[in-house]
Write a protein that holds these residues in place. Structure first.
Motif, PDB file in Angstrom:
ATOM      1  N   GLY A 144       7.800  -0.164  -9.731  1.00 30.54           N
ATOM      2  CA  GLY A 144       6.848  -0.992  -9.010  1.00 30.54           C
ATOM      3  C   GLY A 144       7.386  -2.373  -8.712  1.00 30.54           C
ATOM      4  O   GLY A 144       6.769  -3.155  -8.000  1.00 30.54           O
ATOM      5  N   GLY A 201       4.827   2.295  -2.167  1.00 29.34           N
ATOM      6  CA  GLY A 201       3.777   1.465  -2.739  1.00 29.34           C
ATOM      7  C   GLY A 201       4.315   0.189  -3.353  1.00 29.34           C
ATOM      8  O   GLY A 201       3.567  -0.741  -3.623  1.00 29.34           O
ATOM      9  N   THR A 202       5.619   0.135  -3.545  1.00 27.48           N
ATOM     10  CA  THR A 202       6.276  -1.040  -4.128  1.00 27.48           C
ATOM     11  C   THR A 202       6.535  -2.087  -3.048  1.00 27.48           C
ATOM     12  O   THR A 202       6.898  -1.747  -1.924  1.00 27.48           O
ATOM     13  N   PHE A 211       4.182   1.124   1.353  1.00 27.38           N
ATOM     14  CA  PHE A 211       2.752   1.390   1.130  1.00 27.38           C
ATOM     15  C   PHE A 211       2.437   2.867   1.312  1.00 27.38           C
ATOM     16  O   PHE A 211       3.214   3.625   1.901  1.00 27.38           O
ATOM     17  N   SER A 254      -4.516   7.727  -1.819  1.00 31.57           N
ATOM     18  CA  SER A 254      -4.327   7.478  -3.248  1.00 31.57           C
ATOM     19  C   SER A 254      -3.486   8.551  -3.928  1.00 31.57           C
ATOM     20  O   SER A 254      -2.915   8.313  -4.993  1.00 31.57           O
ATOM     21  N   TYR A 258       1.223   8.491  -3.973  1.00 34.64           N
ATOM     22  CA  TYR A 258       2.204   7.825  -4.827  1.00 34.64           C
ATOM     23  C   TYR A 258       3.125   8.852  -5.478  1.00 34.64           C
ATOM     24  O   TYR A 258       2.713   9.972  -5.776  1.00 34.64           O
ATOM     25  N   VAL A 299      -1.260  -4.759   4.458  1.00 35.32           N
ATOM     26  CA  VAL A 299      -0.321  -4.637   3.342  1.00 35.32           C
ATOM     27  C   VAL A 299      -0.032  -6.005   2.730  1.00 35.32           C
ATOM     28  O   VAL A 299       0.407  -6.924   3.424  1.00 35.32           O
ATOM     29  N   GLU A 338       0.831  -5.627  -3.943  1.00 42.06           N
ATOM     30  CA  GLU A 338      -0.566  -5.266  -4.235  1.00 42.06           C
ATOM     31  C   GLU A 338      -0.687  -3.885  -4.877  1.00 42.06           C
ATOM     32  O   GLU A 338      -1.546  -3.647  -5.725  1.00 42.06           O
ATOM     33  N   GLN A 339       0.197  -2.953  -4.478  1.00 43.83           N
ATOM     34  CA  GLN A 339       0.097  -1.582  -4.981  1.00 43.83           C
ATOM     35  C   GLN A 339       1.008  -1.325  -6.186  1.00 43.83           C
ATOM     36  O   GLN A 339       1.083  -0.206  -6.682  1.00 43.83           O
ATOM     37  N   LEU A 384      -0.406   0.442  -9.263  1.00 50.19           N
ATOM     38  CA  LEU A 384      -0.710   1.853  -9.000  1.00 50.19           C
ATOM     39  C   LEU A 384       0.571   2.687  -8.983  1.00 50.19           C
ATOM     40  O   LEU A 384       0.567   3.851  -9.395  1.00 50.19           O
ATOM     41  N   VAL A 385       1.665   2.095  -8.502  1.00 48.64           N
ATOM     42  CA  VAL A 385       2.962   2.774  -8.558  1.00 48.64           C
ATOM     43  C   VAL A 385       3.316   3.061 -10.016  1.00 48.64           C
ATOM     44  O   VAL A 385       3.689   4.176 -10.383  1.00 48.64           O
ATOM     45  N   ASN A 393       0.975   5.780 -11.686  1.00 52.00           N
ATOM     46  CA  ASN A 393       1.193   7.154 -11.233  1.00 52.00           C
ATOM     47  C   ASN A 393       2.488   7.759 -11.769  1.00 52.00           C
ATOM     48  O   ASN A 393       2.639   8.985 -11.758  1.00 52.00           O
TER      49      ASN A 393
END
Length: 448
Positions: free
Chosen positions: A73, A113-114, A118, A122, A125, A322, A326-327, A330-331, A334
């Motif tokens: 991430g 997602g890093t 993006f 959902s 990932y 984006v 931000e993601q 979540l990276v 997952n």
């Protein structure tokens, strides 16, 4: 997308004097390009390339290096670029030890997602190393097809932390793709920097390392050893999620009993605000604690402001929806089932295939300490390992006039190991000159 690079000092002055003015593109020596690649229908990966900027050589005479960040991430285009090896630092001032003087640099925000990369769903990932490698191969195929000038230039993958685990998997799949003819490039080797190759070996070595450095006493060492024994049991049973929780428990014990030692350099302490936050979140899920230590710390306020401000404006192709970083959490979340899985077998396959493998580690790193790296190295089944192990190390100095030993190294056939002194987890940040020298040695531009 290809754009003429910004003249950064002029850009900064322009932004200060006229905050609302539209950005223009002055011409400057050197060249940068960047773009997105749709690696899956619902996932896009961002890359940023700097052509080598050397007054004596054309970029075609120098190697191409892809840099992969950790986390998972952590953003390569942000952290690796502006904090470690890119042409500018996070204040947009020229970096004296940039690798750009000796190589073209390709920064990729992976897994999807890093950073600026993006996903649109959902469930898009990456959840394991196979997915990470598969996505990267789509990007690399697109990159080399769209920039054929790099197909014959020696291509190296350099990595850091979890990026090393990803680099190992990506390197093996890239080798297979080249053999099949689906990707055409001159793959010359991979460097695993402070890499999460065998997590259990890293965690098991924390106790002895910290104890030897007076950061743990007998009581704490005993407690940490007990956690390590449970971790080993979990790994032997293939219970990787439980192993991840035990990893988090080990880190929490270390933080408490060392008075907040920094996992990336044992000579540093965690800042009070991080220690307070970690204390408040002690009762929360172990993934929350791990995320704060290893992902969010790569997205500092200053760097985030830079990446979501002037840099995003400069690039011009980042969707409004984006936000850099931000993601990232979540990276990380997952990939949790893959965290503790070792990839020693992949390193063995790389060596067996004749691929040049370099391992480097910072003396002051804790999260992936050198003792742990040496432990998994001894587990390799590579036929030449005994010869490699019996070789004597050679000292390295940043310049001929220096008496200060900066590193030790040894190499045999297609395996090399660099012990970088006075460096933590982020070697180029702590020892920029030595990191640059090592890169030149790995790429054949400099001899010992």
């Amino acid at each position: 997308m290809e754009l003429v690079p910004w003249h950064w000092p002029a850009l900064l002055l322009l932004l200060r004097l006229s905050p609302g003015i539209a950005l223009v593109q002055p011409v400057e020596q050197g060249k940068e390009v960047w773009d997105y690649v749709t690696v899956r229908s619902n996932a896009s990966m961002f890359w940023w390339l700097y052509y080598a900027n050397n007054s004596c050589k054309n970029f075609t005479e120098l190697p191409l290096i892809m840099w992969l960040q950790g986390g998972p991430g952590g953003s390569s285009t942000g952290f690796g670029n502006f904090e470690e090896i890119g042409p500018l630092d996070d204040e947009l001032k020229p970096r004296k030890t940039t690798w750009l003087q000796s190589a073209s640099l390709l920064f990729v925000d992976n897994p999807v997602g890093t950073g600026y990369s993006f996903v649109n769903q959902s469930d898009a990932y990456a959840t394991n190393l196979d997915m990470v490698a598969s996505d990267m191969l789509v990007l690399l195929q697109n990159f080399f097809d769209s920039r054929p000038e790099f197909k014959t230039i020696p291509f190296y993958i350099f990595s850091e932390s979890y990026g090393g685990k990803m680099a190992a998997g990506i390197s093996l799949e890239l080798y297979k793709a080249i053999q099949k003819g689906s990707i055409k490039c001159n793959f010359a080797g991979v460097t695993l920097g402070d890499s999460w190759i065998s997590p259990v070996d890293s965690v098991l070595s924390w106790g002895p390392y910290l104890y030897s450095m007076s950061l743990l006493d007998d009581r704490s060492l005993t407690e940490l050893t007990k956690i390590g024994e449970k971790l080993l049991d979990a790994m032997n049973m293939g219970l990787y999620e439980w192993a991840t929780q035990l990893w988090a428990d080990a880190e929490t014990l270390v933080e408490q009993d060392t008075d907040g030692v920094n996992f990336y350099n044992i000579l540093n302490k965690n800042p009070p605000e991080l220690a307070k936050k970690m204390s408040q979140e002690f009762t929360q899920h172990h993934l929350v604690r791990l995320d704060h230590r290893h992902v969010r710390q790569l997205h500092k306020d200053k760097l985030s402001a830079l990446m979501n401000g002037p840099i995003k404006k400069k690039l011009g192709i980042i969707p409004d929806s984006v936000t850099w970083g931000e993601q990232a959490s979540l990276v990380f979340k997952n990939m949790q089932k893959d965290f503790m899985k070792p990839v020693i077998n992949i390193v063995d396959e790389l060596l067996e295939a004749g691929i040049n493998v370099t391992i480097c580690n910072g003396q002051l790193d804790l999260i992936v300490d050198t003792m742990g790296q040496e432990a998994w190295l001894r587990k390799l089944k590579w036929p030449e390992l005994t010869t490699f192990s019996q070789m004597k190390r050679k000292p390295l100095y940043v310049n001929p006039e220096s008496y200060d030993t900066s590193a030790f190294y040894k190499s045999h056939k297609n395996l090399a190991f660099y012990w970088i002194l006075k460096a933590g987890h982020m070697i180029p940040s702590d020892q920029g000159e030595m990191a640059l020298k090592m890169m030149r040695m790995v790429t054949g531009q400099e001899m010992n």
